[in-house]
Design a protein around this motif. Structure first.
Motif, PDB file in Angstrom:
ATOM      1  N   PHE A 132       0.851  -1.217  -0.124  1.00 47.13           N
ATOM      2  CA  PHE A 132       0.028  -0.001  -0.226  1.00 47.13           C
ATOM      3  C   PHE A 132       0.800   1.231   0.139  1.00 47.13           C
ATOM      4  O   PHE A 132       2.072   1.238   0.217  1.00 47.13           O
ATOM      5  CB  PHE A 132      -0.870   0.030   1.215  1.00 47.13           C
ATOM      6  CG  PHE A 132      -1.835  -0.950   1.155  1.00 47.13           C
ATOM      7  CD1 PHE A 132      -3.211  -0.799   0.900  1.00 47.13           C
ATOM      8  CD2 PHE A 132      -1.699  -2.481   1.668  1.00 47.13           C
ATOM      9  CE1 PHE A 132      -4.267  -1.726   0.675  1.00 47.13           C
ATOM     10  CE2 PHE A 132      -2.763  -3.214   1.643  1.00 47.13           C
ATOM     11  CZ  PHE A 132      -3.809  -3.056   1.145  1.00 47.13           C
ATOM     12  N   LYS A 133       0.279   2.253  -0.428  1.00 44.08           N
ATOM     13  CA  LYS A 133       0.992   3.753  -0.262  1.00 44.08           C
ATOM     14  C   LYS A 133      -0.142   4.782   0.433  1.00 44.08           C
ATOM     15  O   LYS A 133      -1.169   4.564   0.143  1.00 44.08           O
ATOM     16  CB  LYS A 133       1.331   4.077  -1.645  1.00 44.08           C
ATOM     17  CG  LYS A 133       0.075   4.492  -2.676  1.00 44.08           C
ATOM     18  CD  LYS A 133       0.494   5.134  -3.741  1.00 44.08           C
ATOM     19  CE  LYS A 133      -0.683   5.392  -4.664  1.00 44.08           C
ATOM     20  NZ  LYS A 133      -0.180   5.861  -6.066  1.00 44.08           N
ATOM     21  N   GLN A 134       0.510   5.588   1.029  1.00 48.66           N
ATOM     22  CA  GLN A 134      -0.426   6.382   1.901  1.00 48.66           C
ATOM     23  C   GLN A 134      -0.740   7.586   1.021  1.00 48.66           C
ATOM     24  O   GLN A 134       0.259   8.286   0.386  1.00 48.66           O
ATOM     25  CB  GLN A 134       0.060   6.823   3.362  1.00 48.66           C
ATOM     26  CG  GLN A 134      -0.726   7.768   4.275  1.00 48.66           C
ATOM     27  CD  GLN A 134      -0.326   8.053   5.502  1.00 48.66           C
ATOM     28  OE1 GLN A 134       0.723   7.320   5.898  1.00 48.66           O
ATOM     29  NE2 GLN A 134      -0.970   9.077   6.023  1.00 48.66           N
ATOM     30  N   VAL A 135      -2.066   7.900   0.601  1.00 50.49           N
ATOM     31  CA  VAL A 135      -2.627   8.919  -0.091  1.00 50.49           C
ATOM     32  C   VAL A 135      -3.168  10.095   0.459  1.00 50.49           C
ATOM     33  O   VAL A 135      -3.444  11.151  -0.001  1.00 50.49           O
ATOM     34  CB  VAL A 135      -3.192   8.433  -1.222  1.00 50.49           C
ATOM     35  CG1 VAL A 135      -2.657   7.427  -2.152  1.00 50.49           C
ATOM     36  CG2 VAL A 135      -4.653   7.917  -0.671  1.00 50.49           C
ATOM     37  N   GLN A 136      -3.841   9.895   1.936  1.00 48.69           N
ATOM     38  CA  GLN A 136      -4.001  10.958   2.598  1.00 48.69           C
ATOM     39  C   GLN A 136      -4.039  10.844   4.130  1.00 48.69           C
ATOM     40  O   GLN A 136      -3.766   9.636   4.886  1.00 48.69           O
ATOM     41  CB  GLN A 136      -5.793  10.747   2.337  1.00 48.69           C
ATOM     42  CG  GLN A 136      -6.567  11.771   3.035  1.00 48.69           C
ATOM     43  CD  GLN A 136      -8.126  11.570   2.923  1.00 48.69           C
ATOM     44  OE1 GLN A 136      -8.423  11.188   1.530  1.00 48.69           O
ATOM     45  NE2 GLN A 136      -8.978  11.627   3.762  1.00 48.69           N
ATOM     46  N   LYS A 137      -3.656  12.000   4.659  1.00 45.83           N
ATOM     47  CA  LYS A 137      -3.453  12.195   6.374  1.00 45.83           C
ATOM     48  C   LYS A 137      -4.865  12.522   7.180  1.00 45.83           C
ATOM     49  O   LYS A 137      -4.700  12.086   8.329  1.00 45.83           O
ATOM     50  CB  LYS A 137      -2.449  12.820   6.593  1.00 45.83           C
ATOM     51  CG  LYS A 137      -0.989  12.340   5.875  1.00 45.83           C
ATOM     52  CD  LYS A 137       0.088  13.281   6.284  1.00 45.83           C
ATOM     53  CE  LYS A 137       1.360  12.796   6.353  1.00 45.83           C
ATOM     54  NZ  LYS A 137       2.587  13.644   7.012  1.00 45.83           N
ATOM     55  N   THR A 138      -5.389  13.421   6.689  1.00 43.73           N
ATOM     56  CA  THR A 138      -6.547  14.053   7.268  1.00 43.73           C
ATOM     57  C   THR A 138      -7.826  14.192   6.180  1.00 43.73           C
ATOM     58  O   THR A 138      -7.738  14.363   5.103  1.00 43.73           O
ATOM     59  CB  THR A 138      -6.343  15.357   7.854  1.00 43.73           C
ATOM     60  OG1 THR A 138      -6.128  16.226   6.786  1.00 43.73           O
ATOM     61  CG2 THR A 138      -5.149  15.431   8.914  1.00 43.73           C
ATOM     62  N   PRO A 139      -8.929  14.226   6.916  1.00 41.09           N
ATOM     63  CA  PRO A 139      -9.645  14.000   8.333  1.00 41.09           C
ATOM     64  C   PRO A 139      -9.201  12.554   9.014  1.00 41.09           C
ATOM     65  O   PRO A 139      -9.267  12.250   9.881  1.00 41.09           O
ATOM     66  CB  PRO A 139     -10.839  14.381   8.150  1.00 41.09           C
ATOM     67  CG  PRO A 139     -11.502  14.086   6.989  1.00 41.09           C
ATOM     68  CD  PRO A 139     -10.234  14.550   6.035  1.00 41.09           C
ATOM     69  N   HIS A 140      -9.192  11.729   7.894  1.00 40.47           N
ATOM     70  CA  HIS A 140      -8.399  10.254   8.221  1.00 40.47           C
ATOM     71  C   HIS A 140      -7.378   9.824   7.303  1.00 40.47           C
ATOM     72  O   HIS A 140      -7.324  10.487   6.262  1.00 40.47           O
ATOM     73  CB  HIS A 140     -10.090   9.447   8.146  1.00 40.47           C
ATOM     74  CG  HIS A 140     -10.563   9.422   6.832  1.00 40.47           C
ATOM     75  ND1 HIS A 140     -11.445  10.323   6.542  1.00 40.47           N
ATOM     76  CD2 HIS A 140     -10.390   8.402   5.952  1.00 40.47           C
ATOM     77  CE1 HIS A 140     -11.874   9.999   5.191  1.00 40.47           C
ATOM     78  NE2 HIS A 140     -11.189   8.854   4.791  1.00 40.47           N
ATOM     79  N   ILE A 141      -7.076   8.772   7.737  1.00 48.73           N
ATOM     80  CA  ILE A 141      -5.649   8.223   6.955  1.00 48.73           C
ATOM     81  C   ILE A 141      -6.373   7.193   5.968  1.00 48.73           C
ATOM     82  O   ILE A 141      -7.100   6.517   6.148  1.00 48.73           O
ATOM     83  CB  ILE A 141      -4.654   7.190   7.853  1.00 48.73           C
ATOM     84  CG1 ILE A 141      -4.139   8.720   8.922  1.00 48.73           C
ATOM     85  CG2 ILE A 141      -3.830   6.945   7.103  1.00 48.73           C
ATOM     86  CD1 ILE A 141      -3.561   7.924   9.982  1.00 48.73           C
TER      87      ILE A 141
END
Length: 170
Positions: free
Chosen positions: A105-114
């Protein structure tokens, strides 16, 4: 004598034209509800409360087996909304399992949720959010990471935000 066989047909035609429709067949269909106009707005459906943004920092390990055989083994480390470690396997009784690893996986968002998206081009996503009682790690559209036929019973894992252990479901 050739007219005699036509008599029953003629009699049947006369009787059918005298038949009256049954009352249910004559009833008009109920009127369709009218579309809302500017003068009569549609009633609003109650909306769910949005997830409040939290700075999530957690070193969590949740390993437990329920009485019905459902089991989870999840390790997750998040620092200021950046996912550093994630390895999660869950079992749906003895029927099968699902497995998730941060390397896929790759992280694509930090807020309002991950939000983490699968790197293999599928629509599989992992979602992480916090409310006052727990940090939730959930999946969406990840059937391909599970044994066929169990995905609908593959529930999220819940961490206690104070100590990183499994959160109480109650």
């Amino acid at each position: 004598m050739k007219a005699a066989p036509l008599a029953p047909c003629f009699l049947a035609i006369l009787l059918c034209t005298a038949c009256e429709q049954l009352p249910i067949a004559r009833r008009a269909p109920p009127p369709l509800p009218s579309a809302p106009t500017a003068a009569t707005p549609a009633p609003e459906k109650p909306r769910a409360t949005p997830i409040a943004a939290h700075d999530i920092s957690l070193a969590g390990t949740c390993r437990r087996t329920e009485d019905d055989g459902f089991r989870e083994d999840a390790v997750m480390r998040v620092v200021s909304n950046d996912v550093k470690t994630l390895k999660w396997k869950l079992w749906v009784s003895k029927r099968g399992s699902c497995q998730f690893d941060l390397a896929d996986f790759k992280q694509v968002q930090k807020t309002p949720h991950i939000v983490l998206e699968a790197t293999d081009g599928t629509q599989c996503k992992l979602l992480i959010w916090q409310d006052p009682r727990r940090v939730t790690l959930a999946h969406a559209n990840c059937q391909q990471r599970c044994t066929p036929g169990i995905y609908e019973q593959a529930w999220p894992v819940l961490f206690n935000p104070r100590n990183g252990d499994c959160a109480e479901v109650r």
